[in-house]
Write a protein that holds these residues in place. Sequence first.
Motif, PDB file in Angstrom:
ATOM      1  N   GLY A 151       0.805  -1.229   0.000  1.00  0.00           N
ATOM      2  CA  GLY A 151       0.000   0.000   0.000  1.00  0.00           C
ATOM      3  C   GLY A 151       0.828   1.265   0.000  1.00  0.00           C
ATOM      4  N   CYS A 152       0.154   2.323   0.051  1.00  0.00           N
ATOM      5  CA  CYS A 152       0.631   3.703  -0.029  1.00  0.00           C
ATOM      6  C   CYS A 152       2.000   3.963   0.583  1.00  0.00           C
ATOM      7  N   LYS A 153       2.955   4.211  -0.267  1.00  0.00           N
ATOM      8  CA  LYS A 153       4.311   4.444   0.196  1.00  0.00           C
ATOM      9  C   LYS A 153       4.456   5.782   0.915  1.00  0.00           C
ATOM     10  N   ASP A 154       3.603   6.755   0.608  1.00  0.00           N
ATOM     11  CA  ASP A 154       3.780   8.080   1.218  1.00  0.00           C
ATOM     12  C   ASP A 154       2.721   8.424   2.252  1.00  0.00           C
ATOM     13  N   ASN A 155       1.862   7.489   2.599  1.00  0.00           N
ATOM     14  CA  ASN A 155       0.774   7.811   3.519  1.00  0.00           C
ATOM     15  C   ASN A 155       0.829   7.025   4.820  1.00  0.00           C
ATOM     16  N   GLY A 156       1.978   6.553   5.201  1.00  0.00           N
ATOM     17  CA  GLY A 156       2.102   5.851   6.466  1.00  0.00           C
ATOM     18  C   GLY A 156       1.551   4.448   6.416  1.00  0.00           C
ATOM     19  N   LYS A 157       1.256   3.915   7.600  1.00  0.00           N
ATOM     20  CA  LYS A 157       0.836   2.524   7.700  1.00  0.00           C
ATOM     21  C   LYS A 157      -0.616   2.314   7.334  1.00  0.00           C
ATOM     22  N   THR A 158      -1.438   3.349   7.423  1.00  0.00           N
ATOM     23  CA  THR A 158      -2.855   3.187   7.131  1.00  0.00           C
ATOM     24  C   THR A 158      -3.175   3.853   5.808  1.00  0.00           C
ATOM     25  N   CYS A 159      -3.760   3.102   4.933  1.00  0.00           N
ATOM     26  CA  CYS A 159      -4.056   3.595   3.598  1.00  0.00           C
ATOM     27  C   CYS A 159      -5.347   2.981   3.120  1.00  0.00           C
ATOM     28  N   TYR A 160      -6.160   3.737   2.422  1.00  0.00           N
ATOM     29  CA  TYR A 160      -7.361   3.142   1.869  1.00  0.00           C
ATOM     30  C   TYR A 160      -7.455   3.334   0.372  1.00  0.00           C
ATOM     31  N   GLU A 161      -6.770   4.299  -0.181  1.00  0.00           N
ATOM     32  CA  GLU A 161      -6.774   4.505  -1.626  1.00  0.00           C
ATOM     33  C   GLU A 161      -5.570   5.360  -1.993  1.00  0.00           C
ATOM     34  N   CYS A 162      -4.766   4.903  -2.936  1.00  0.00           N
ATOM     35  CA  CYS A 162      -3.672   5.731  -3.404  1.00  0.00           C
ATOM     36  C   CYS A 162      -3.170   5.206  -4.746  1.00  0.00           C
ATOM     37  N   LYS A 163      -2.477   6.054  -5.423  1.00  0.00           N
ATOM     38  CA  LYS A 163      -2.009   5.729  -6.760  1.00  0.00           C
ATOM     39  C   LYS A 163      -0.529   5.348  -6.794  1.00  0.00           C
ATOM     40  N   ASN A 164       0.163   5.435  -5.666  1.00  0.00           N
ATOM     41  CA  ASN A 164       1.600   5.156  -5.680  1.00  0.00           C
ATOM     42  C   ASN A 164       1.951   3.870  -4.945  1.00  0.00           C
ATOM     43  N   SER A 165       1.083   2.894  -5.015  1.00  0.00           N
ATOM     44  CA  SER A 165       1.364   1.578  -4.448  1.00  0.00           C
ATOM     45  C   SER A 165       2.071   0.745  -5.503  1.00  0.00           C
ATOM     46  N   GLU A 166       2.468  -0.451  -5.089  1.00  0.00           N
ATOM     47  CA  GLU A 166       3.125  -1.309  -6.070  1.00  0.00           C
ATOM     48  C   GLU A 166       3.015  -2.771  -5.683  1.00  0.00           C
ATOM     49  N   VAL A 167       3.083  -3.613  -6.704  1.00  0.00           N
ATOM     50  CA  VAL A 167       3.231  -5.048  -6.483  1.00  0.00           C
ATOM     51  C   VAL A 167       4.728  -5.288  -6.475  1.00  0.00           C
ATOM     52  N   ARG A 168       5.189  -5.902  -5.381  1.00  0.00           N
ATOM     53  CA  ARG A 168       6.622  -6.153  -5.236  1.00  0.00           C
ATOM     54  C   ARG A 168       6.888  -7.632  -5.030  1.00  0.00           C
ATOM     55  N   HIS A 169       8.098  -8.032  -5.354  1.00  0.00           N
ATOM     56  CA  HIS A 169       8.600  -9.364  -5.048  1.00  0.00           C
ATOM     57  C   HIS A 169       9.630  -9.143  -3.937  1.00  0.00           C
ATOM     58  N   ASP A 170       9.298  -9.615  -2.735  1.00  0.00           N
ATOM     59  CA  ASP A 170      10.144  -9.383  -1.569  1.00  0.00           C
ATOM     60  C   ASP A 170      10.527 -10.696  -0.905  1.00  0.00           C
ATOM     61  N   SER A 171      11.546 -10.620  -0.088  1.00  0.00           N
ATOM     62  CA  SER A 171      12.010 -11.763   0.683  1.00  0.00           C
ATOM     63  C   SER A 171      10.925 -12.191   1.679  1.00  0.00           C
ATOM     64  N   PHE A 172      10.551 -13.471   1.628  1.00  0.00           N
ATOM     65  CA  PHE A 172       9.553 -13.999   2.545  1.00  0.00           C
ATOM     66  C   PHE A 172       9.978 -13.796   4.005  1.00  0.00           C
ATOM     67  N   PRO A 173      11.222 -14.123   4.393  1.00  0.00           N
ATOM     68  CA  PRO A 173      11.626 -13.895   5.794  1.00  0.00           C
ATOM     69  C   PRO A 173      11.514 -12.423   6.222  1.00  0.00           C
ATOM     70  N   GLU A 174      11.827 -11.506   5.309  1.00  0.00           N
ATOM     71  CA  GLU A 174      11.727 -10.083   5.661  1.00  0.00           C
ATOM     72  C   GLU A 174      10.270  -9.658   5.850  1.00  0.00           C
TER      73      GLU A 174
END
Length: 180
Positions: A37-60
């Motif tokens: 979710g929202c990279k610039d809106n903190g931990k709580t987000c309900y709608e934003c245009k700057n999110s992304e689908v990422r491939h991240d380390s499962f342990p992280e």
Amino acid sequence: MNNRTNPQIGDLIEFKGWMYRHWAVYIGNNMVAHLVGCKDNGKTCYECKNSEVRHDSFPEVKKRYRTWRINNLLDAHGFEVRTAEGILEFTERTKGPRTYDIVNGNCEHYVMLCRYGVNISFQVEALKANVPGFLGAYKQLKSIKRGWLEINETVPYFDILTWVACGALLALTLIELRKN
């Protein structure tokens, strides 16, 4: 859902946070694909245009949550599961910028699309069913957000929504706890 602790390609991983569940799909080599979710809106987000689908380390990713489990919840209900190759192709094709919308396009919606080709979030469905006026409040908040943005794009409009969303999620959590 099952009790396995060794995910296979295409398994849905449900991470339990304090107030919500985060979802990812296992893509092999100790990596997961997930909608962040929202990279610039903190931990709580309900709608934003700057999110992304990422491939991240499962342990992280799992470090950020209290618990996790493999939860292929629609398998037992007759939903067709994409092949491992189909899931990997889908996650690769959808990697990158994406609009996040808590009601219509959150991390749970994304993983359901990856595995089953179905756009659904059971967390949202539970909110709709158990929190009277949830959708109406959501639509009003989106309208308020648009109004504030027209006035001044730097207004911290997420503060109000954060408290409303936390209240709704707390209500859902309490309902869930009563069921158990």
